[in-house]
Design a protein around this motif. Structure first.
Motif, mmCIF file in Angstrom:
data_model
loop_
_atom_site.group_PDB
_atom_site.id
_atom_site.type_symbol
_atom_site.label_atom_id
_atom_site.label_comp_id
_atom_site.label_asym_id
_atom_site.label_seq_id
_atom_site.Cartn_x
_atom_site.Cartn_y
_atom_site.Cartn_z
ATOM 1 N N LEU A 1 0.829 -1.214 0.000
ATOM 2 C CA LEU A 1 0.000 0.000 0.000
ATOM 3 C C LEU A 1 0.858 1.258 0.000
ATOM 4 O O LEU A 1 0.463 2.291 0.515
ATOM 5 N N ALA A 2 2.062 1.157 -0.562
ATOM 6 C CA ALA A 2 2.946 2.313 -0.513
ATOM 7 C C ALA A 2 3.741 2.475 -1.802
ATOM 8 O O ALA A 2 3.901 3.580 -2.299
ATOM 9 N N SER A 3 4.197 1.352 -2.354
ATOM 10 C CA SER A 3 5.097 1.438 -3.509
ATOM 11 C C SER A 3 4.316 1.286 -4.811
ATOM 12 O O SER A 3 3.567 0.320 -4.987
ATOM 13 N N TYR A 4 4.480 2.258 -5.724
ATOM 14 C CA TYR A 4 3.758 2.161 -7.000
ATOM 15 C C TYR A 4 4.294 1.044 -7.888
ATOM 16 O O TYR A 4 3.502 0.268 -8.436
ATOM 17 N N PRO A 5 5.625 0.904 -8.036
ATOM 18 C CA PRO A 5 6.115 -0.227 -8.845
ATOM 19 C C PRO A 5 5.702 -1.564 -8.237
ATOM 20 O O PRO A 5 5.283 -2.477 -8.953
ATOM 21 N N GLY A 6 5.781 -1.662 -6.905
ATOM 22 C CA GLY A 6 5.385 -2.893 -6.230
ATOM 23 C C GLY A 6 3.916 -3.204 -6.483
ATOM 24 O O GLY A 6 3.533 -4.354 -6.706
ATOM 25 N N THR A 7 3.097 -2.159 -6.470
ATOM 26 C CA THR A 7 1.669 -2.320 -6.720
ATOM 27 C C THR A 7 1.417 -2.808 -8.143
ATOM 28 O O THR A 7 0.600 -3.698 -8.372
#
Ligand SMILES: Nc1ncnc2c1ncn2[C@@H]1O[C@H](COP(=O)(O)OP(=O)(O)OP(=O)(O)O)[C@@H](O)[C@H]1O
Ligand SMILES: [Mg+2]
Lengths: 236, 347
Positions: free
Chosen positions: B291-297
């Motif tokens: 719920l924080a990292s855009y690439p991770g998302t």
């Protein structure tokens, strides 16, 4: 007319009153300091003036009642606080932090020029402009907090213990910077535990103890006051 | 399973995942700026699809009624709170932002419908109708409890989703829709058929993610959103209003969700309640990104899409069960990772 004048201000956390009936005022162009020991209520007072804490009593800034303005409007009117915790944007670059300092300004065309001004004042920030704020040393963080505040071109700059946790050499640099801000015409409300340095820099001083102002006067008088010397200024 | 089938399922999964990427990025954006886990983005996507389908057939979409109703309610809430604060001078702005602008959008769309505008105009109309909905919901539902705990905000968010499903049934009716494909283009790469729609979905996910990145990195408003997400008090001390940052975040998130709704409508039949599964799967993707990292998302959402695609090949009845069962090990892994980083902070 005073730039900021507050009268009989009380601030409480739940039921505990941390600031009682405090009155003080600052003229345009003045440096005023509030000194006092740990837990005296200095931070609480700053937070109330900027609007992050609710308060009772009267606060007037630029001739208007502050109670009608929320934090963001106060900032928009040139009131600016560098808080004790700095509140930097750790995961953003030094440059972005500084630019965000200018967020509330309408004269966008002046921003690049002011950025250059901040970089001249703090060359270390220029070297680290693309580094994340969270990677800076304590002294550099304080410079960034100061620089970010200056980017808003404040009329009244409130500094909450700018020397907190810094090495003596850097403390001297920070106080030199504060003294040099006088030329820019900004008024400064300086909160400090480092009473001697604060009184050397300021025009006028207030002493606060357990939430109340116990003494006040021109800084060069206070600095020679024997009771004060015994309590805060130490032997040296 | 042959390599051919695996490749087809893989492509299919990436396309599905790309849809989730759009919704998931909106979810992360809203969460970081406002701390609200906005479950209803899936509903926003589904409502966009239903709106577009109505516009395609020249009907008046239920979105117009929904928008006007929400605008009236939001204006009432805002004006009441301004009167209570005695901020009478701001009341005209409240009417402008919460009533006049949404009503003007509804009116323009309503006037355009009989003219049978071409597809690009219809897409713009659908997005325009959808964009104000989440910001209005924010004003009505979340602003009064903005200082509540994340859990309270989440509970309200789930309740809001169910309310929206009800409103969806009221305003759109129970029929499912499927819109025309946006492109009839086909091509073959290494023996795998790629439809224009698949390519469009993936390209849209990449383009909108890139635009968001540029917005965050190069505009003052974008930076103010990041600042609010990183340190609310710090942002307020710069004069950034968290509520305004929230509105911008809701608009951006709605744009992403709306685009995903437009892209999914030709591929899946969409009902008034289809948003739930879209939103929940996007949420799983967002959880993978912490719920924080855009690439991770983005990686998480693509992973969910691929998993769903292979799961539906094995057993289409159980595909959702398989996807959501994955949530359990992921949550355990994430909470262990979170514990670990907290320990590091303590040191
Ligand atoms: N969040 C809080 N909740 C309850 N009481 C608080 C809170 N913050 C401070 N206080 C209390 O209010 C009083 C004044 O605290 P404050 O932080 O304003 O002092 P200070 O003069 O800034 O001290 P320092 O020099 O250590 O920064 C103290 O007694 C403190 O314990
Ligand atoms: Mg303090």
């Amino acid at each position: 007319m005073a730039l900021l004048s507050i009268e009989n201000v009380c601030v409480s956390y739940d039921k505990v009153e941390a600031v009682h009936n405090v009155s003080l005022s600052i003229e345009a162009g003045q440096i005023v300091t509030v000194i006092g020991p740990n837990g005296a209520g200095k931070t609480t007072l700053m937070m109330a003036i900027i609007g992050l804490l609710k308060s009772k009593g009267r606060m007037e800034y630029l001739g208007q009642d502050l109670a009608r303005l929320d934090v963001e409007s106060r900032v928009g009117q040139g009131l600016c606080l560098v808080p004790e915790k700095r509140e930097l944007f750790h995961d953003m670059s030094v440059y972005d932090n500084l630019i965000l300092g200018s967020y509330s300004r309408e004269d966008r065309s002046q921003v690049p020029q002011d950025l250059e001004g901040v970089f001249e004042r703090f060359p270390r920030l220029k070297e680290r402009r693309s580094q994340m704020a969270g990677t800076l040393s304590g002294g550099e963080r304080q410079m960034l907090a100061l620089g970010r505040a200056l980017m808003s071109r404040p009329k009244l700059l409130m500094l909450d213990e700018p020397s907190l946790g810094l090495a003596p050499l850097i403390v001297r640099e920070i106080f030199r910077t504060i003294a040099s801000l006088r030329e820019t015409g900004v008024s400064i409300l300086l909160v400090e535990q480092n009473a001697r340095a604060a009184l050397e820099t300021a025009d006028y001083g207030y002493v606060i103890e357990t939430g109340e102002i116990v003494q006040s006067g021109p800084a060069n008088t206070l600095i020679h006051d024997e009771k004060l010397i015994a309590a805060y200024l130490g032997g040296h | 399973m042959t390599p051919d089938i695996a490749a087809i399922l893989g492509v299919d999964g990436i396309a599905t995942g790309a849809i989730y990427v759009l919704v998931a990025i909106g979810t992360v954006l809203i969460f970081t700026v406002t701390r609200v886990i906005f479950i209803p983005f899936g509903d926003i996507a589904a409502f966009t699809a239903l709106t577009l389908a109505a516009l395609d057939t020249g009907q008046v979409p239920g979105t117009i009624g929904l928008l006007v109703a929400l605008a009236c309610l939001a204006t009432l809430v805002e004006v009441t709170s301004l009167v209570r604060k005695q901020a009478y001078r701001e009341i005209p702005y409240a009417f402008l932002y919460y009533l006049v602008i949404p009503a003007a959008i509804a009116l323009v769309v309503w006037l355009l419908i009989p003219l049978k505008p071409p597809l690009p105009v219809r897409l713009a109309m659908a997005l325009l109708l959808i964009l104000p909905i989440a910001p209005l919901l924010d004003r009505i539902v979340f602003r009064p409890i903005a200082d509540g705990t994340v859990l309270l905000l989440l509970i309200v968010s789930v309740a809001l989703h169910f309310a929206l499903v009800g409103l969806g049934l009221l305003f759109f009716g129970p029929e499912g829709v499927r819109t025309e494909p946006l492109s009839s283009f086909h091509m073959e790469i290494a023996g795998i058929m790629l439809s224009g729609q698949t390519i469009l979905i993936v390209v849209a996910a990449i383009v909108f993610s890139a635009l968001l990145y540029l917005f965050f990195d190069f505009t003052l408003v974008g930076k103010s959103l990041r600042a609010t997400a990183i340190n609310r008090t710090g942002a307020r001390l710069m004069g950034i209003r968290p509520a305004r940052a929230g509105t911008v975040a809701y608009l951006l998130g709605s744009l992403m969700a709306g685009v995903s709704g437009i892209l999914i409508a030709p591929v899946n039949t969409i009902f008034y309640d289809s948003g739930f599964l879209i939103g929940l799967k996007a949420f799983v993707g967002a959880i993978i990104g912490g719920l924080a990292s855009y690439p991770g998302t983005a990686i998480g959402a693509i992973f969910v899409g691929i998993l769903e695609s292979f799961a539906s090949f094995q057993s289409s009845a159980f595909k959702d069960v398989i996807v959501f069962s994955m949530l359990i090990p992921i949550l355990i892994w994430r909470s262990l990772a979170a514990l670990h980083s907290e320990e590091e902070v303590d040191e």
